[in-house]
Write a protein that holds these residues in place. Structure first.
Motif, PDB file in Angstrom:
ATOM      1  N   THR A 113      -2.351  -6.582  -3.185  1.00 39.88           N
ATOM      2  CA  THR A 113      -2.531  -7.831  -3.930  1.00 39.88           C
ATOM      3  C   THR A 113      -3.080  -7.564  -5.327  1.00 39.88           C
ATOM      4  N   ALA A 114      -3.007  -8.577  -6.162  1.00 34.95           N
ATOM      5  CA  ALA A 114      -3.437  -8.444  -7.552  1.00 34.95           C
ATOM      6  C   ALA A 114      -4.922  -8.129  -7.678  1.00 34.95           C
ATOM      7  N   ASP A 115      -5.716  -8.555  -6.711  1.00 31.47           N
ATOM      8  CA  ASP A 115      -7.164  -8.313  -6.794  1.00 31.47           C
ATOM      9  C   ASP A 115      -7.565  -6.953  -6.207  1.00 31.47           C
ATOM     10  N   SER A 117      -6.952  -5.754  -3.141  1.00 32.49           N
ATOM     11  CA  SER A 117      -7.096  -5.691  -1.685  1.00 32.49           C
ATOM     12  C   SER A 117      -5.744  -5.393  -1.031  1.00 32.49           C
TER      13      SER A 117
END
Length: 200
Positions: A113-115, A117
């Motif tokens: 994911t972009a964050d 994770s």
């Protein structure tokens, strides 16, 4: 229930092939309604090279290659994934590793994911690992291979994707003594593929 048995060995006359046959016998012996498919990576001519199209798919800037979609579809139709392979240089053969490199792709086996994770996407897929080795358990334990196998393959590959490793067996000839004992152990593994964990 249906099992996909993935096999990596260049010779059809190998003990590895015989172990696959014994596992498949165990699967149907446990329940005649069980089915299986054998994916012989050598015979099928699977290309293990992680190339530019695979990297583009990893980055999600292009589609997943058709041959990989076909492999993912086979896994998607299975209730269990069984990997059977000889131990080469204290790991799996390059052909099988290349199959994992390409097939267990970002967006299908896991999601970055972009964050930063990671979403594990294969929690529904029980995995059974059956490795054949010529060295004894004492040798592998003494040199850290048993721990490395668990760290590199069980944790590093399948836990990363959320796939539970139900069976992790090394069929080692110094302990087993003869091919028949190896095949008997493989049939026992096959009988337990679709049994509850507590029954094994």
């Amino acid at each position: 229930m249906h099992a996909l048995i993935v096999l990596s060995h260049p010779l059809g006359t190998s003990l590895t092939h015989s172990v696959v046959t014994a596992i498949s016998e165990g699967i149907t012996k446990a329940d005649p309604t069980n089915t299986f498919e054998i994916a012989d990576l050598t015979r099928e001519g699977f290309n293990p090279v992680f190339s530019a199209p695979d990297f583009d798919a990893f980055q999600k800037i292009s589609e997943v290659p058709p041959d990989i979609l076909a492999e993912q579809s086979r896994i998607g139709g299975a209730d269990a994934l069984v990997l059977v392979f000889p131990i080469y240089w204290w790991t799996m053969p390059a052909l099988l590793k290349g199959w994992i490199d390409r097939v267990f792709s970002n967006g299908w086996a896991y999601e970055e994911t972009a964050d930063g994770s990671t979403i594990k996407k294969l929690g529904h897929l029980p995995v059974h690992l059956v490795a054949l080795g010529a060295a004894g358990k004492g040798v592998y334990d003494r040199h850290g291979f048993t721990d490395a196998f668990n760290a590199q393959i069980v944790h590093g590959i399948f836990d990363y994707c959320g796939a539970p490793v139900v069976t992790c067996e090394m069929l080692l000839m110094p302990e087993l003594g003869e091919p028949k004992a190896c095949l008997d152990a493989a049939r026992h593994i096959g009988c337990g593929i679709f049994q509850p964990v507590y029954a094994q």
